[in-house]
Scaffold this motif. Structure first.
Motif, PDB file in Angstrom:
ATOM      1  N   ARG A  76      82.033 -29.459   5.646  1.00 34.25           N
ATOM      2  CA  ARG A  76      81.895 -28.471   6.730  1.00 34.25           C
ATOM      3  C   ARG A  76      81.089 -27.256   6.255  1.00 34.25           C
ATOM      4  O   ARG A  76      80.295 -26.703   7.014  1.00 34.25           O
ATOM      5  CB  ARG A  76      83.266 -28.040   7.238  1.00 34.25           C
ATOM      6  N   ARG A  77      81.277 -26.847   4.993  1.00 37.17           N
ATOM      7  CA  ARG A  77      80.501 -25.714   4.448  1.00 37.17           C
ATOM      8  C   ARG A  77      79.011 -26.045   4.396  1.00 37.17           C
ATOM      9  O   ARG A  77      78.173 -25.189   4.653  1.00 37.17           O
ATOM     10  CB  ARG A  77      80.991 -25.366   3.036  1.00 37.17           C
ATOM     11  N   ILE A  78      78.680 -27.275   4.029  1.00 40.24           N
ATOM     12  CA  ILE A  78      77.279 -27.692   3.975  1.00 40.24           C
ATOM     13  C   ILE A  78      76.655 -27.575   5.360  1.00 40.24           C
ATOM     14  O   ILE A  78      75.545 -27.053   5.518  1.00 40.24           O
ATOM     15  CB  ILE A  78      77.156 -29.134   3.421  1.00 40.24           C
ATOM     16  N   VAL A  79      77.366 -28.042   6.376  1.00 38.71           N
ATOM     17  CA  VAL A  79      76.859 -27.977   7.747  1.00 38.71           C
ATOM     18  C   VAL A  79      76.763 -26.528   8.210  1.00 38.71           C
ATOM     19  O   VAL A  79      75.752 -26.122   8.811  1.00 38.71           O
ATOM     20  CB  VAL A  79      77.747 -28.813   8.706  1.00 38.71           C
ATOM     21  N   GLU A  80      77.781 -25.709   7.937  1.00 32.44           N
ATOM     22  CA  GLU A  80      77.765 -24.304   8.340  1.00 32.44           C
ATOM     23  C   GLU A  80      76.606 -23.549   7.688  1.00 32.44           C
ATOM     24  O   GLU A  80      75.906 -22.779   8.346  1.00 32.44           O
ATOM     25  CB  GLU A  80      79.090 -23.628   7.985  1.00 32.44           C
ATOM     26  N   THR A  81      76.390 -23.790   6.406  1.00 36.25           N
ATOM     27  CA  THR A  81      75.294 -23.128   5.697  1.00 36.25           C
ATOM     28  C   THR A  81      73.952 -23.547   6.296  1.00 36.25           C
ATOM     29  O   THR A  81      73.054 -22.722   6.489  1.00 36.25           O
ATOM     30  CB  THR A  81      75.338 -23.447   4.188  1.00 36.25           C
TER      31      THR A  81
END
Length: 124
Positions: A76-81
């Motif tokens: 999810r962090r990869i997508v948010e970034t």
């Protein structure tokens, strides 16, 4: 005395047909491996390798979560970034994501499709 269902000649024909079917089944079993072990036990079969490749600029978090050592939170962090900063240009851009360092990136790398700047360097 009750009458038999089949006459003696019919009984011989049925017995011969059954014997032929059993012989065919035995031959098929032997061709398939029989007791020699050529039959494959699915629980003991070697796993078939496959190449799971991901484009980090279009993958959803469930796809990213399948990468080595990447769980739901990091995916999810990869997508948010990506949504905040724009598409990743190189693999090293992934280190901007909290929780991804050199070691984790090196374990992910074999599963990542080339990114825009990497395609330009690699050529057609």
């Amino acid at each position: 005395m009750p009458q038999p269902l089949l006459k003696p000649t019919e009984q011989g024909t049925v017995a011969t047909a059954i014997a032929v079917l059993l012989a065919v089944a035995l031959v098929a079993w032997m061709v398939a491996g029989g007791r020699s072990g050529r039959l494959i036990e699915i629980d003991e079969a070697e796993p078939v390798p496959y190449a799971f490749m991901v484009d980090v600029n279009s993958a959803t978090w469930p796809e990213l979560a399948q990468l080595p050592e990447i769980g739901e939170i990091l995916a999810r962090r990869i997508v948010e970034t990506r949504e905040q900063r724009g598409p990743y240009r190189t693999r090293e851009d992934l280190m901007e994501v909290s929780g991804i360092g050199r070691v984790k990136l090196s374990r992910m790398a074999p599963h990542l499709l080339p990114l825009p700047d990497e395609r330009a360097v690699a050529g057609p």
